[in-house]
Design a protein around this motif. Structure first.
Motif, PDB file in Angstrom:
ATOM      1  N   ALA A 112      43.867  41.753  48.896  1.00 12.71           N
ATOM      2  CA  ALA A 112      44.664  42.233  47.766  1.00 12.71           C
ATOM      3  C   ALA A 112      45.505  41.098  47.191  1.00 12.71           C
ATOM      4  N   GLY A 113      46.031  40.235  48.059  1.00 13.91           N
ATOM      5  CA  GLY A 113      46.801  39.093  47.587  1.00 13.91           C
ATOM      6  C   GLY A 113      45.976  38.176  46.710  1.00 13.91           C
ATOM      7  N   VAL A 114      44.729  37.914  47.125  1.00 15.62           N
ATOM      8  CA  VAL A 114      43.832  37.084  46.319  1.00 15.62           C
ATOM      9  C   VAL A 114      43.579  37.742  44.965  1.00 15.62           C
ATOM     10  N   TYR A 115      43.266  39.032  44.987  1.00 19.92           N
ATOM     11  CA  TYR A 115      42.943  39.728  43.736  1.00 19.92           C
ATOM     12  C   TYR A 115      44.121  39.740  42.768  1.00 19.92           C
ATOM     13  N   PHE A 116      45.307  40.144  43.234  1.00 19.65           N
ATOM     14  CA  PHE A 116      46.445  40.274  42.324  1.00 19.65           C
ATOM     15  C   PHE A 116      46.922  38.915  41.821  1.00 19.65           C
ATOM     16  N   THR A 117      46.721  37.866  42.614  1.00 19.43           N
ATOM     17  CA  THR A 117      47.036  36.526  42.112  1.00 19.43           C
ATOM     18  C   THR A 117      46.127  36.183  40.941  1.00 19.43           C
ATOM     19  N   GLY A 118      44.839  36.463  41.085  1.00 13.85           N
ATOM     20  CA  GLY A 118      43.911  36.226  39.986  1.00 13.85           C
ATOM     21  C   GLY A 118      44.198  37.101  38.784  1.00 13.85           C
ATOM     22  N   LEU A 119      44.610  38.337  39.039  1.00 11.53           N
ATOM     23  CA  LEU A 119      44.896  39.272  37.945  1.00 11.53           C
ATOM     24  C   LEU A 119      46.096  38.806  37.123  1.00 11.53           C
ATOM     25  N   PHE A 120      47.188  38.479  37.797  1.00 11.61           N
ATOM     26  CA  PHE A 120      48.411  38.142  37.069  1.00 11.61           C
ATOM     27  C   PHE A 120      48.376  36.738  36.457  1.00 11.61           C
ATOM     28  N   THR A 121      47.519  35.866  36.988  1.00 16.01           N
ATOM     29  CA  THR A 121      47.361  34.540  36.389  1.00 16.01           C
ATOM     30  C   THR A 121      46.211  34.515  35.393  1.00 16.01           C
ATOM     31  N   LYS A 122      45.495  35.665  35.268  1.00 14.20           N
ATOM     32  CA  LYS A 122      44.350  35.787  34.354  1.00 14.20           C
ATOM     33  C   LYS A 122      43.279  34.739  34.654  1.00 14.20           C
ATOM     34  N   ASN A 123      43.074  34.475  35.930  1.00 18.10           N
ATOM     35  CA  ASN A 123      42.019  33.559  36.389  1.00 18.10           C
ATOM     36  C   ASN A 123      40.821  34.409  36.790  1.00 18.10           C
ATOM     37  N   GLU A 124      39.777  34.374  35.960  1.00 14.25           N
ATOM     38  CA  GLU A 124      38.662  35.292  36.194  1.00 14.25           C
ATOM     39  C   GLU A 124      37.911  34.990  37.483  1.00 14.25           C
ATOM     40  N   LYS A 125      37.785  33.739  37.832  1.00 12.22           N
ATOM     41  CA  LYS A 125      37.085  33.410  39.074  1.00 12.22           C
ATOM     42  C   LYS A 125      37.841  33.939  40.282  1.00 12.22           C
ATOM     43  N   LEU A 126      39.152  33.813  40.247  1.00 12.28           N
ATOM     44  CA  LEU A 126      39.946  34.322  41.355  1.00 12.28           C
ATOM     45  C   LEU A 126      39.932  35.846  41.367  1.00 12.28           C
ATOM     46  N   ARG A 127      39.987  36.458  40.175  1.00  7.20           N
ATOM     47  CA  ARG A 127      39.862  37.920  40.086  1.00  7.20           C
ATOM     48  C   ARG A 127      38.545  38.381  40.672  1.00  7.20           C
ATOM     49  N   ARG A 128      37.486  37.724  40.259  1.00  5.77           N
ATOM     50  CA  ARG A 128      36.166  38.116  40.743  1.00  5.77           C
ATOM     51  C   ARG A 128      36.069  37.959  42.253  1.00  5.77           C
ATOM     52  N   THR A 129      36.653  36.892  42.780  1.00  5.49           N
ATOM     53  CA  THR A 129      36.665  36.711  44.225  1.00  5.49           C
ATOM     54  C   THR A 129      37.384  37.867  44.906  1.00  5.49           C
ATOM     55  N   GLY A 130      38.526  38.269  44.335  1.00  5.91           N
ATOM     56  CA  GLY A 130      39.264  39.399  44.895  1.00  5.91           C
ATOM     57  C   GLY A 130      38.463  40.685  44.819  1.00  5.91           C
TER      58      GLY A 130
END
Length: 277
Positions: A112-130
């Motif tokens: 969840a930490g990985v996903y929400f970091t990607g979500l709030f930074t709008k980093n699609e690769k990190l979001r997708r990883t989450g």
């Protein structure tokens, strides 16, 4: 929770700084969240229905996994004794790490930490990883709970033999097959390994991901065949969901084809797994 933060920060920095900047049409955080939540749900269904579309090669791979698991099953009593006898020689921090990272609560804290970091930074690769981490963990988590109940295999620590099965027994002593800790931990390791091209880095990450499963054998909570099957199921699930996410997200890992081959090899005095990626 404090011990999770170094792992989380390392993963975030690796993915965020190691990739090119992502330029996408702006979306609101809420729109991205609802899209990702729906994708997580549908990706789990996608993974569960893949066997309906398998052809010869996929069934051959599954047959090899079943055959390899069956082969290990023949020696479960011996391998369990070997690992449990050597438990006291393993550094305690390794055993504790295996128990900690395979715990669902701790696992979802990281994912969840990985996903929400990607979500709030709008980093699609990190979001997708989450999304891949959470979807794969959820799919394997539900699957292993159903299989544990159906199989009802006795744990080594119960004092029963490897051949003891009592389906639908509510006691946790009969929830040995498969290993939830092994599935959770190796699912994470396999997803994180996808961020890298270097096979040695991948191998190192996979090795760390195997520790929680092996630690459960040390502790008499699972047989070696339970862990081996769980690792294979983690790979199948992550690969299926990752292919599905290719149709949902523009960003892909390393722009490489998802070609992975896991082969079991048997020889006199030798059992091995060969991974090609």
């Amino acid at each position: 929770m404090k011990s999770i933060l170094p792992l989380l920060l390392t993963l975030v920095m690796t993915i965020s700084w190691g990739q090119d900047p992502i330029i996408k049409a702006p979306k609101t955080t809420w729109q991205m969240f609802t899209y990702d939540a729906g994708t997580m749900f549908t990706s789990i269904g996608y993974a569960y229905t893949r066997p309906l579309y398998w052809k010869g090669p996929q069934w051959q791979t599954m047959g090899a996994v079943a055959g390899g698991t069956g082969f290990l099953y023949l020696f479960d009593d011996q391998t369990s004794k070997f690992f449990r006898d050597g438990r006291d020689h393993v550094p305690s921090f390794i055993r504790h790490y295996g128990e900690f990272i395979g715990n669902p609560e701790n696992n979802y804290s990281v994912t969840a930490g990985v996903y929400f970091t990607g979500l709030f930074t709008k980093n699609e690769k990190l979001r997708r990883t989450g999304v891949l981490l959470i979807s794969s963990a959820s799919a394997t988590g539900l699957l292993q709970q159903i299989m544990k109940s159906l199989a009802g295999r006795a744990r080594p620590i119960s004092g029963q033999s490897k051949d003891t099965f009592d389906p639908f027994n509510a006691s946790r002593n009969y929830h040995s097959f498969p290993s939830g800790h092994a599935m959770m931990a190796f699912t994470n390791a396999y997803v994180i390994g996808k961020q890298f091209k270097n096979p040695w880095v991948k191998a190192g990450i996979y090795t760390v991901g195997l520790v929680p499963g092996i630690s459960r054998v040390w502790d008499g909570q699972h047989w070696l065949s339970d862990v081996a099957f769980s690792v294979a199921m983690s790979v199948f699930t992550v690969e299926a969901i990752d292919r599905y996410l290719d149709s949902k997200y523009a960003e892909k890992y390393n722009d490489q084809n998802k070609l992975v081959s896991w082969n079991l090899t048997f020889a006199p005095g030798q059992i091995g797994v060969i991974a090609r990626f």
